[in-house]
Design a protein around this motif. Structure first.
Motif, mmCIF file in Angstrom:
data_model
loop_
_atom_site.group_PDB
_atom_site.id
_atom_site.type_symbol
_atom_site.label_atom_id
_atom_site.label_comp_id
_atom_site.label_asym_id
_atom_site.label_seq_id
_atom_site.Cartn_x
_atom_site.Cartn_y
_atom_site.Cartn_z
ATOM 1 N N ILE A 574 0.840 -1.195 0.000
ATOM 2 C CA ILE A 574 0.000 0.000 0.000
ATOM 3 C C ILE A 574 0.874 1.244 0.000
ATOM 4 C CG2 ILE A 574 -1.859 1.226 1.181
ATOM 5 C CD1 ILE A 574 -2.675 -1.509 0.204
ATOM 6 N N SER A 575 0.581 2.207 -0.872
ATOM 7 C CA SER A 575 1.297 3.489 -0.887
ATOM 8 C C SER A 575 0.671 4.434 0.128
ATOM 9 C CB SER A 575 1.261 4.121 -2.275
ATOM 10 O OG SER A 575 1.933 3.312 -3.219
ATOM 11 N N ARG A 576 1.505 5.263 0.735
ATOM 12 C CA ARG A 576 1.055 6.243 1.719
ATOM 13 C C ARG A 576 1.411 7.642 1.229
ATOM 14 N NH1 ARG A 576 1.328 3.619 7.014
ATOM 15 N NH2 ARG A 576 0.732 5.621 7.869
ATOM 16 N N TYR A 577 0.625 8.665 1.707
ATOM 17 C CA TYR A 577 0.777 10.023 1.205
ATOM 18 C C TYR A 577 0.784 11.018 2.357
ATOM 19 C CZ TYR A 577 -0.464 7.769 -3.192
ATOM 20 O OH TYR A 577 -0.491 6.939 -4.283
ATOM 21 N N SER A 578 1.439 12.150 2.132
ATOM 22 C CA SER A 578 1.495 13.221 3.121
ATOM 23 C C SER A 578 0.137 13.895 3.234
ATOM 24 C CB SER A 578 2.551 14.253 2.717
ATOM 25 O OG SER A 578 2.436 15.421 3.492
ATOM 26 N N THR A 579 -0.281 14.199 4.475
ATOM 27 C CA THR A 579 -1.562 14.882 4.679
ATOM 28 C C THR A 579 -1.478 16.368 4.351
ATOM 29 O OG1 THR A 579 -1.003 15.197 7.009
ATOM 30 C CG2 THR A 579 -2.345 13.272 6.442
ATOM 31 N N SER A 580 -0.271 16.928 4.292
ATOM 32 C CA SER A 580 -0.141 18.365 4.039
ATOM 33 C C SER A 580 0.248 18.697 2.603
ATOM 34 C CB SER A 580 0.888 18.983 4.997
ATOM 35 O OG SER A 580 2.143 18.348 4.850
ATOM 36 N N THR A 581 0.765 17.703 1.855
ATOM 37 C CA THR A 581 1.152 17.976 0.461
ATOM 38 C C THR A 581 0.496 17.035 -0.535
ATOM 39 O OG1 THR A 581 3.081 16.499 0.515
ATOM 40 C CG2 THR A 581 3.398 18.770 1.274
ATOM 41 N N GLY A 582 0.026 15.887 -0.083
ATOM 42 C CA GLY A 582 -0.541 14.907 -0.988
ATOM 43 C C GLY A 582 0.504 14.110 -1.742
ATOM 44 N N ARG A 583 1.777 14.320 -1.433
ATOM 45 C CA ARG A 583 2.835 13.589 -2.121
ATOM 46 C C ARG A 583 3.100 12.250 -1.429
ATOM 47 N NH1 ARG A 583 7.500 18.000 -3.845
ATOM 48 N NH2 ARG A 583 6.236 19.189 -5.315
ATOM 49 N N MET A 584 3.529 11.290 -2.222
ATOM 50 C CA MET A 584 3.773 9.949 -1.715
ATOM 51 C C MET A 584 4.907 9.958 -0.695
ATOM 52 S SD MET A 584 4.867 6.533 -3.841
ATOM 53 C CE MET A 584 3.458 6.666 -4.947
ATOM 54 N N THR A 585 4.708 9.259 0.422
ATOM 55 C CA THR A 585 5.751 9.099 1.440
ATOM 56 C C THR A 585 6.218 7.655 1.555
ATOM 57 O OG1 THR A 585 4.066 8.823 3.158
ATOM 58 C CG2 THR A 585 4.918 11.053 2.786
ATOM 59 N N THR A 586 5.347 6.714 1.205
ATOM 60 C CA THR A 586 5.691 5.294 1.218
ATOM 61 C C THR A 586 5.183 4.666 -0.063
ATOM 62 O OG1 THR A 586 5.507 5.198 3.632
ATOM 63 C CG2 THR A 586 5.485 3.107 2.446
ATOM 64 N N SER A 587 6.054 4.017 -0.783
ATOM 65 C CA SER A 587 5.673 3.420 -2.058
ATOM 66 C C SER A 587 5.247 1.971 -1.869
ATOM 67 C CB SER A 587 6.841 3.482 -3.045
ATOM 68 O OG SER A 587 6.545 2.762 -4.217
ATOM 69 N N GLY A 588 4.175 1.594 -2.536
ATOM 70 C CA GLY A 588 3.709 0.215 -2.503
ATOM 71 C C GLY A 588 4.167 -0.594 -3.694
ATOM 72 N N ALA A 589 5.212 -0.107 -4.366
ATOM 73 C CA ALA A 589 5.727 -0.833 -5.518
ATOM 74 C C ALA A 589 6.095 -2.257 -5.124
ATOM 75 C CB ALA A 589 6.949 -0.111 -6.090
ATOM 76 N N GLY A 590 5.827 -3.211 -6.004
ATOM 77 C CA GLY A 590 5.996 -4.620 -5.679
ATOM 78 C C GLY A 590 7.439 -5.030 -5.516
ATOM 79 N N ALA A 591 7.671 -5.995 -4.647
ATOM 80 C CA ALA A 591 8.992 -6.580 -4.449
ATOM 81 C C ALA A 591 8.843 -8.096 -4.449
ATOM 82 C CB ALA A 591 9.600 -6.108 -3.132
ATOM 83 N N LYS A 592 9.868 -8.781 -4.896
ATOM 84 C CA LYS A 592 9.851 -10.233 -4.960
ATOM 85 C C LYS A 592 10.166 -10.823 -3.584
ATOM 86 C CE LYS A 592 11.667 -10.151 -9.699
ATOM 87 N NZ LYS A 592 12.801 -10.564 -10.576
ATOM 88 N N PRO A 593 9.784 -12.083 -3.368
ATOM 89 C CA PRO A 593 10.150 -12.722 -2.094
ATOM 90 C C PRO A 593 11.659 -12.876 -1.963
ATOM 91 C CG PRO A 593 8.380 -13.930 -3.179
ATOM 92 C CD PRO A 593 8.893 -12.936 -4.171
ATOM 93 N N GLN A 594 12.102 -12.856 -0.746
ATOM 94 C CA GLN A 594 13.507 -13.093 -0.413
ATOM 95 C C GLN A 594 13.727 -14.591 -0.249
ATOM 96 O OE1 GLN A 594 15.394 -10.673 2.828
ATOM 97 N NE2 GLN A 594 15.601 -12.654 3.851
#
Length: 824
Positions: A574-594
Motif C-alpha cells: 500500500i502506498s502512503r501520502y502526506s496529509t499536508s502535500t498529498g505527495r507519496m511518502t511510502t511506495s507500494g511498488a511490488g517486491a519479490k520474495p527473499q
C-alpha cells in the motif's frame, strides 16, 4: 529502615517511593506491604525441573511436551537448584542443527520484568536491544547478520506476528510473563519443518511455558526498583482437578514505571492461563491463553551527532526527548501526544493423539488478535489537507470557512486491528530405526489500519478518545477525514514431509524433508483518491537435509542445510501520502520474495562437567528485502525493495561447566560474523536520474564482526549470584558504511537469598537485580539505518546527497529491581 511514601511526584525516580495501589490495586495495601523488606519489595526463583535437551528435528517438539508434563510438579529447595551448565545459561543439545537455550534456572534469577528478548541477550547468535528497563516497550534483535523481520518467534508452537507491519520482537513481551517461562531456545539460521513461520531466514526463537503443577499451590511476588518501577505477580495452580487428569494455572501481573528519560510513564497488565489434559501415557490436550494491555509513551531516537553533542554537554539541534509542555505550533514535539495502547488476546491448543504404537496425530490450532493505537499529532493548514493524493476541504477551526490563514494542531490516532489464525496438523510415525511426519499448515492474516484526523485541545494538547467519532474531522461533503484507510491480508497453505533414518544403533541420524508454501497477498486502499486493489501469489519450496553422528562418547558432529523464503508484508503493498502535500511518502511498488540458502557444520562435547558447542555457518541471501529511501518528485519516499544478494559467514561458540566445587558455574559465548552485500544499491541521484550506491562488498548494516558474553553463577547454601557481561563491536548503520555505531558493553548482576520456610510461605526468596552497573551513557543499538550518511557519487557518476541520518537507541542507565517472592 526506609519508609514507603505515597506521593505521586516523579521528582525522585531513583528513590524508594512506592505507590502500593499500583502494585495490587486499591484496597490491597496490606497484601502488597507484606512483600516489602526494609523498604524494598523484591522476586525469587522457585525451582522446576529443567526442560530436556532437544532431540531429532522430526520429533523434538513432541518430546519436549512429554518432558514438560513429566516435570509438572514443582520442586522447592531453600538452597536452590542452580546446577545446570552455566547456571542455566546453556543446555546440552542433540539436534542436528544449532540450538542455543536458556533454562528456567537462569530465567528465575533475572528481573521479573525481563522481556523474552532480555533473557536471551547472552546467547552468541543474537544481539538484543531493549529501549527501557521496564520491559514494556519491546525491542529489536539481530541474528547472524539478519534482523527482526527475518526471525520467527513462537510461543508453545504458536507463531507471533507472522507477516506483520513490524517484527515480532516489538510484541513478544506482551505474550508471556517471565515467571511462566520454562525455557527459551534460539535456533539461528534454521527452523523445524513443522514450525508455522515463513520469515525465518535467521532462524526462530521458541518460548516454552511452564507446565501446570500436579498439586495445588502457586507463587506470589512483589517488586520495586529504579524509576518508581513496581510489579505485582500472582499465580495459582489448581493441581489435578478430581481424577480427571486435568491440571491448570492462572496468573496475573501488573507493572508500572516512570519513563527513564523524558516524560510519561508505562503500565502493563497481563494474564496467562494454561490447562493440560493427559490421556493415557502418550496423548494430551494442552490449552494456553492470555491477554495483555499495555500503555506507554514513545520517545525520540537521536542521530549520532545529536547524541555525541548531548553526551559532551554541547548544544543539540533536536532535543533527545519530547517536550514536557505542549505547544500548538509544534504539537508533535509534545510527549503527551505519543501515547501507545496495545490490547492483545491469544489462544492455542496443541493436541497429540497416539493412534497406535507407530502413528501419532498432532493438531495445533491457534488464534490471536491485536488492537493497537499509536497516537501522534501534526499541524495542518486549511486548504492543504490531503487524503491520499487528493485535496480535501476540511474546516479545522469550525468557523464554516476554508481559509489558508487558519492552522490547527490535529490529533492523528492510527488504529490498527490484526487478526491471525491457523492450524498445523501432522501425522507422525515412529519405529526402531525410522521417524518421520507428513503435515499441512494453513494460516489466515488480516491487518486493517485507519487514521482519522481528530480535534484536540489547542491549549493543553489533550487528545480525544480513539473511538470518539464526534471529535473526528469531516470534509465539507460530510465524510470522515481519514489520512490512512487500508486493509492488508494473506492466505497461506503449506505442506511438509520429513523422514529420519537412524543408523549404527542411533549413533548416526540422517534427515531429509521439504516444505512447499503458497501465499496469496492482497492489499486494499480505501481512500477515494487512491483506491486500489493489489493481489500477488507466491509459491516456494524449501528443502532441508541434516546429518548427525555421535562418533565417540560425549562427541557429536552435525551438518544442516535448508532453504527459507520470506514474502513481502501485504502492508508494504500500500502506498502512503502526506496529509499536508498529498505527495507519496511510502511506495507500494511490488517486491519479490527473499530466498535464503543456509549451511551449518557443528561440533558438540558434553560430559558430566564440561559442555562445548561450536557451529560454523554460511548463508546466501538473494532478493534481500529491505526498506530504503528513494526520491519521487523531489520527495523522499520509503520503499521496500529487493536489494540484491548478501553473503553471511561466521562461527558461534558456547562453553560452560556444571558447578565447579559445587558452587561456580561459568559460561562463555562468542560469535565471529562476516557479512558482505553482493550488489550495488539502487537509489535516485540529486538530478532525479536512477543511479546506484557503491555498496557491493560493503559490510551489511547492523552486523557487528565480534560479539560475546561471559557469565558466572555462584551458589553458597541459600545465597545465589549470577553476573554477565556482553560485548558488541562496532556496526555499520548505513549501507555505504560511512557511519558506524560504536562498540559497547552491557552487564547485569543478580544477588539473592533463600529464606527459611514461614507459615504457608514455602520458599521465600529475596533478590536484587542490577543492570548497567557502571551507568555508562552509550548507544545501545541502531533504530533506523540509512542509505548513505554522507554525500557521494554514484556508479554512473551522478551526485547523490546524504540520506536521512541514522538514528539510535540509547542504552538505559543503571537500574535496580528488588523482589520478594514465595511459593505456597
Amino acid at each position: 529502615m526506609s519508609s514507603c511514601t505515597f506521593s505521586p511526584s516523579r521528582s525522585s525516580r531513583s528513590g524508594m517511593s512506592v505507590p502500593l495501589d499500583a502494585l495490587f490495586g486499591p484496597g490491597k495495601k496490606a497484601l502488597a506491604a507484606a512483600t516489602f523488606l526494609s523498604g524494598l519489595s523484591v522476586t525469587v526463583p522457585t525451582a522446576y525441573a529443567a526442560t530436556s535437551a532437544t532431540t531429532e528435528p522430526t520429533k523434538h517438539r513432541a518430546h519436549a511436551a512429554r518432558t514438560e508434563v513429566e516435570a509438572g510438579k514443582e520442586s522447592i529447595s531453600v538452597t536452590g537448584t542452580h546446577h545446570q551448565p552455566g547456571g542455566g545459561m546453556m543446555r546440552a543439545e542433540t539436534a542436528s542443527r544449532a540450538v542455543q537455550t536458556v533454562t528456567q534456572n537462569y530465567i528465575e534469577m533475572q528481573s521479573p520484568t525481563s522481556s523474552p528478548l532480555d533473557l536471551i541477550a547472552n546467547l552468541p547468535s543474537v544481539n538484543i536491544t531493549t529501549p527501557d528497563p521496564s520491559g514494556n516497550e519491546g525491542g529489536s534483535m539481530q541474528s547472524r547478520g539478519l534482523y527482526d523481520n527475518d526471525i520467527g518467534i513462537m510461543l508453545n508452537g504458536m507463531p507471533i506476528a507472522n507477516g506483520g507491519t513490524s517484527s515480532a520482537s516489538n510484541f513478544v513481551q506482551n505474550y508471556i510473563d517471565s515467571n511462566n517461562i520454562s525455557a527459551e531456545s534460539m535456533s539461528p539460521g534454521s527452523i523445524s519443518v513443522e514450525d508455522p513461520v515463513t520469515s525465518a531466514g535467521a532462524g526462530a526463537l521458541s518460548i516454552t511455558t511452564r507446565a501446570p503443577s500436579k498439586k495445588f499451590g502457586g507463587l506470589v511476588s512483589g517488586s520495586y526498583g529504579s524509576f518508581n518501577r513496581t510489579r505485582g505477580f500472582i499465580r495459582v495452580d489448581s493441581g489435578e482437578i478430581g481424577h480427571t487428569g486435568i491440571t491448570s494455572y492462572a496468573s496475573f501481573s501488573n507493572t508500572h514505571s516512570d519513563a527513564w528519560r523524558g516524560s510519561g510513564d508505562s503500565d502493563r497488565k497481563h494474564m496467562d492461563f494454561r490447562a493440560q489434559k493427559l490421556i493415557g501415557n502418550r496423548s494430551s490436550i494442552d490449552l494456553f491463553a492470555g491477554y495483555n494491555h499495555s500503555h506507554y509513551y514513545l520517545n525520540r531516537y537521536p542521530t549520532l551527532a545529536n547524541f555525541q553533542n548531548d553526551k559532551h554537554g554541547r548544544p543539540v539541534s533536536t532535543p533527545l526527548s519530547y517536550n514536557a509542555q505542549f505547544s500548538a505550533t509544534s504539537p508533535s514535539s509534545y510527549y503527551g501526544v505519543h501515547g501507545t495502547d496495545k490490547d492483545q488476546f491469544y489462544i492455542s491448543m496443541p493436541m497429540k493423539f497416539a493412534l497406535n504404537n507407530t502413528f501419532t496425530l498432532n493438531i495445533s490450532p491457534y488464534y490471536e488478535r491485536s488492537d493497537i493505537t499509536l497516537n501522534s499529532a501534526s499541524r495542518l493548514q486549511e486548504g492543504y489537507t490531503y487524503a491520499g493524493s487528493a485535496l480535501q476541504r476540511v474546516d479545522l477551526n469550525g468557523d464554516g470557512k476554508i481559509s489558508t490563514a487558519t492552522r490547527a494542531a490535529v490529533s492523528t490516532n492510527s488504529m490498527s486491528v490484526t487478526q491471525q489464525g491457523g492450524v498445523v496438523a501432522a501425522l507422525g510415525w515412529h519405529s526402531e530405526n525410522n521417524d518421520g511426519q507428513i503435515g499441512y499448515w494453513h494460516e489466515e492474516y488480516r491487518y486493517s489500519l485507519k487514521t482519522p484526523m481528530s480535534k484536540m485541545n489547542q491549549t493543553t494538547g489533550a487528545q480525544p478518545s480513539d473511538t470518539d467519532k464526534s471529535s473526528y474531522y469531516r470534509t465539507t461533503s460530510g465524510s470522515i477525514y481519514n489520512s490512512v484507510d487500508y486493509l492488508g491480508s494473506y492466505s497461506l497453505n503449506s505442506g511438509f514431509l520429513e523422514d529420519t533414518v537412524h543408523l549404527l544403533n542411533r549413533k548416526m541420524n540422517i534427515t531429509a524433508g521439504i516444505k512447499v508454501t503458497s501465499m496469496t497477498l492482497e492489499g486494499q486502499d480505501y481512500l477515494p483518491s487512491t483506491a486500489s486493489h493489489t493481489n500477488h501469489t507466491y509459491v516456494s519450496p524449501t528443502p532441508r537435509f541434516s546429518w548427525s553422528y555421535n562418533f565417540a562418547p560425549h562427541h557429536q558432529l552435525y551438518i544442516n542445510a535448508e532453504g527459507d523464503f520470506r514474502a513481502p508484508s501485504p502492508i508494504n503493498m500500500i502506498s502512503r501520502y502526506s496529509t499536508s502535500t498529498g505527495r507519496m511518502t511510502t511506495s507500494g511498488a511490488g517486491a519479490k520474495p527473499q530466498y535464503s540458502i543456509k549451511e551449518e557444520l557443528g561440533y558438540r562435547y558434553s560430559d558430566d562437567l564440561f559442555l562445548a558447542d561450536i557451529s560454523f555457518f554460511n548463508m546466501n541471501v538473494s532478493n534481500r528485502l529491505l526498506s530504503v529511501n528513494m526520491f519521487s518528485n523531489d520527495v523522499q519516499v520509503s520503499q521496500t525493495i529487493n536489494a540484491g544478494g548478501e553473503t553471511i559467514r561466521g562461527v558461534d561458540v558456547m562453553l560452560s561447566t556444571r558447578p565447579l566445587f559445587h558452587r561456580f558455574s561459568p559460561y562463555f559465548a562468542f560469535e565471529y560474523l562476516h557479512t558482505t552485500m553482493d550488489n550495488n544499491l539502487q537509489t535516485t541521484a540529486d538530478d532525479g536520474s536512477v543511479d546506484y550506491l557503491r555498496t557491493k562488498g560493503k559490510t551489511a548494516v547492523m552486523s557487528p564482526k565480534f560479539s560475546g558474553s561471559v557469565g558466572l553463577t555462584y551458589n553458597e547454601g541459600p545465597f545465589f549470584m549470577n553476573a554477565s557481561v556482553h560485548y558488541t563491536s562496532k556496526q555499520a548503520s548505513s549501507f555505504m558504511n560511512d557511519q558506524y555505531m560504536p562498540s559497547y558493553f552491557s552487564d547485569s548482576l543478580t544477588l539473592g537469598y533463600h529464606l527459611p520456610k514461614f507459615f504457608i510461605a514455602q520458599s521465600p526468596t529475596f533478590k536484587l537485580n542490577f543492570t548497567n552497573l557502571t551507568s555508562q551513557y552509550k548507544l545501545g543499538g541502531v533504530y533506523y539505518f540509512s542509505n548513505n550518511a554522507r554525500a557521494t557519487t554514484g556508479v554512473y557518476g551522478h551526485k547523490i546527497g546524504a540520506d536521512t541520518a541514522p538514528t539510535y537507541y540509547i542504552m538505559p542507565p543503571f537500574a535496580m529491581m528488588g523482589t520478594l517472592s514465595t511459593s505456597f
